[in-house]
Design an enzyme around this catalytic site. Sequence first.
Site: not given
Length: 297
Positions: A16, A102, A149, A201
Amino acid sequence: MAHLDVVVKLEMDLGESPLWDYRQQCLYWIDIHVGRIYAWKPSVDKQPVSIQLNEPVGCLALSEQHHVIAAMKSGICQLDAELQPAFVLAKNPEWDGEKGNRFNDGCVDPLKRLWVGTLDSEEKHSTAALYCLSGTELEKKKSGITISNGLAFSPAGDWLYHTDSPKRQVVRHRFNPQTGEIGEAELWINLDTYNLPGVVDGAAVDSLGRYWCALYGGGQVVCFSPEGEYLHSYLLPCPHPTMVTFGGDDLKTMFVTTARQHLTSEEYSLYPDAGSLFACQVDVPGLAQPIFKGSIS
């Protein structure tokens, strides 16, 4: 449809947050769950350097003095020259030391504030939020999110783009870069309109204001016009691309991270390059990423 090719063969579980540092001509990215950062200078090194952190890390951003900040599980940290945590800029308000949500996707706005969202620990409840970090002050900007996102800003800094991934839509907010205030969410992109697979994403905006996003589960990176209209796709030989960035000395190399998570053993054999870093050349340059300005020198 154009294609992306492997430039660094890896087996990342959840690659990522690719981040191009134009100051050092270096590409950074992460493997979230294992807490690993990669650093690679394509013009110098054949392979990236790998740095292990002590907890999962959701995203990276550029900071002053040629350093990087990381939104880790427990908080947002300034990293030192060796990419190890130097000090905490802000604690994660959704993490209690043992469990919680998170940090996930993030980016820096034109006035050098960090915007970073969280994701629900089970990825199915609306317990996450979007925050803005100015110096060491963390302010909640949106709530009721499942997986934050797709963060990006228009070239003029007048729009903030964002998605809650499971909804398969991208919204945009009128953005005041001077105050950091955002307007109401407006539906901007709906994947169902174009019969596109997967969910939105990580994303990036190029110099023409076009929005490029990875479709996790869709095996492609898609490009939308500034008006939110579908333009074209770039295919990958694996189903889970995760985020896009533009790099190289002319910002015309598109880098894409990918993931191996959620693949069966049979799918591993079908997609041997899953979890690698991909790239291709594009005709229009991206935008240099703004540098976070913290209050600690």
